[in-house]
Motif scaffolding. Structure first.
Motif, PDB file in Angstrom:
ATOM      1  N   PRO A  98       0.820  -1.222   0.000  1.00  0.00           N
ATOM      2  CA  PRO A  98       0.000   0.000   0.000  1.00  0.00           C
ATOM      3  C   PRO A  98       0.854   1.271   0.000  1.00  0.00           C
ATOM      4  N   HIS A  99       0.272   2.350  -0.495  1.00  0.00           N
ATOM      5  CA  HIS A  99       0.950   3.640  -0.508  1.00  0.00           C
ATOM      6  C   HIS A  99       1.166   4.145   0.916  1.00  0.00           C
ATOM      7  N   TRP A 139      -1.629  -2.772   5.540  1.00  0.00           N
ATOM      8  CA  TRP A 139      -2.485  -3.944   5.609  1.00  0.00           C
ATOM      9  C   TRP A 139      -2.866  -4.230   7.058  1.00  0.00           C
ATOM     10  N   GLU A 140      -4.119  -4.600   7.265  1.00  0.00           N
ATOM     11  CA  GLU A 140      -4.589  -5.045   8.577  1.00  0.00           C
ATOM     12  C   GLU A 140      -5.136  -6.463   8.426  1.00  0.00           C
ATOM     13  N   GLN A 141      -4.542  -7.390   9.167  1.00  0.00           N
ATOM     14  CA  GLN A 141      -4.962  -8.790   9.110  1.00  0.00           C
ATOM     15  C   GLN A 141      -6.090  -9.018  10.109  1.00  0.00           C
ATOM     16  N   PHE A 142      -7.210  -9.588   9.644  1.00  0.00           N
ATOM     17  CA  PHE A 142      -8.326  -9.830  10.557  1.00  0.00           C
ATOM     18  C   PHE A 142      -8.730 -11.302  10.580  1.00  0.00           C
ATOM     19  N   GLY A 143      -7.923 -12.161   9.961  1.00  0.00           N
ATOM     20  CA  GLY A 143      -8.212 -13.588   9.947  1.00  0.00           C
ATOM     21  C   GLY A 143      -6.955 -14.387   9.715  1.00  0.00           C
ATOM     22  N   VAL A 176      -6.970  -2.914   3.681  1.00  0.00           N
ATOM     23  CA  VAL A 176      -6.123  -1.730   3.768  1.00  0.00           C
ATOM     24  C   VAL A 176      -6.786  -0.712   4.687  1.00  0.00           C
ATOM     25  N   VAL A 177      -6.026  -0.208   5.665  1.00  0.00           N
ATOM     26  CA  VAL A 177      -6.547   0.771   6.616  1.00  0.00           C
ATOM     27  C   VAL A 177      -5.646   2.003   6.610  1.00  0.00           C
TER      28      VAL A 177
END
Length: 218
Positions: free
Chosen positions: A72-73, A78-82, A90-91
C-alpha cells in the motif's frame, strides 16, 4: 616427392584446403551461430512481450475492481483480521495520513514547491513509513502525483505509457482527502507545469523570490 605432387601426377584431387576455403568455412559457421542467436533472442523477446501483456491485463483488472497494490501507498497499511492471506484489508495509518494532508495543505493553500515542502517536513520531524526523517523530494513528488489514490481511487496508466488509456475506479481502501481536493491538486499541477501557480491573498506571494532555493515567497 611430396604427397600433393604425387596426387597431382596421379590425377587425384587435392585434399588440402586453400586458405580461402578455410575462411569461407569460418564465415559460414559464424553466420550459422548468429542465426541461432537471433532465433533465441526473438523467442525471448516474444516471451517478454507475452508476460508484459499478461501483467498489464492483471493491473487493469485490479484497477477496475479497485484493489490495492501488493504494498500500500504511504498513509496506508495492511490489517490482518483472519488466519488466511485474503483475510486482510487496507486501513489508514493516522500519523502518516496527517503527513499526507500536511503536504497537500502546503502545496495548495500555501503555494509551496516540492523541495520547500520536503524541507518543511524534515524541520517538523515527520517520519516516513520506515521510520526515517522525512526529507525525500521524490517522496513528496509521489504524494502530489498520487492525489487520486488518497481520494480513494485506483488508477491505471497514470503516465499514459505507450498510449494506453488512463482509467480511474473507486477503490476498496478509505479516502484520506476529498475528491474535490484531488481535483484541485490536478489543476494546480497543470498550472505549475505552464509556469504559473495559484495566487494567494498574501502581499509578497510570487513577487519576491528566494535567492537560495528559487522558490517564491508565500
Amino acid at each position: 616427392m611430396r604427397t600433393a605432387d604425387v596426387a597431382r601426377v596421379r590425377g587425384e584431387p587435392r585434399v588440402q584446403k586453400t586458405e580461402l576455403d578455410r575462411v569461407l568455412a569460418r564465415v559460414a559457421a559464424l553466420e550459422e551461430g548468429l542465426a541461432r542467436r537471433d532465433a533465441v533472442i526473438h523467442k525471448q523477446r516474444d516471451e517478454i512481450e507475452r508476460l508484459q501483456e499478461r501483467k498489464r491485463k492483471g493491473m487493469v483488472g485490479r484497477a477496475r475492481r479497485g484493489l490495492p497494490p501488493a504494498k500500500p501507498h504511504f498513509g496506508y497499511a495492511w490489517e490482518q483480521f483472519g488466519p488466511h492471506r485474503e483475510d486482510r484489508r487496507v486501513v489508514v495509518v493516522d500519523d502518516q495520513a496527517d503527513t499526507v494532508r500536511r503536504v497537500y495543505d502546503l502545496y495548495l493553500n500555501q503555494g509551496m514547491g516540492i523541495p520547500t515542502i520536503s524541507q518543511m517536513l524534515t524541520d517538523e520531524g515527520r517520519v516516513t513509513a520506515t521510520g526515517k526523517i522525512h526529507g525525500s523530494v521524490f517522496a513528496v513528488y509521489r504524494l502530489i502525483i498520487c492525489a487520486w489514490t488518497y481520494a480513494g481511487f485506483a488508477e491505471y496508466n497514470r503516465f499514459s505509457e505507450k498510449g494506453l488509456p488512463y482509467s480511474r475506479h473507486p477503490a476498496v481502501w478509505p479516502a484520506i482527502i476529498s475528491e474535490e481536493m484531488a481535483a484541485e491538486i490536478e489543476e494546480e499541477k497543470s498550472r505549475r507545469s505552464m509556469g504559473t501557480r495559484s495566487l494567494h491573498n498574501r502581499r509578497f506571494s510570487r513577487v519576491m523570490i528566494c535567492g537560495v532555493c528559487g522558490e517564491g515567497l508565500v
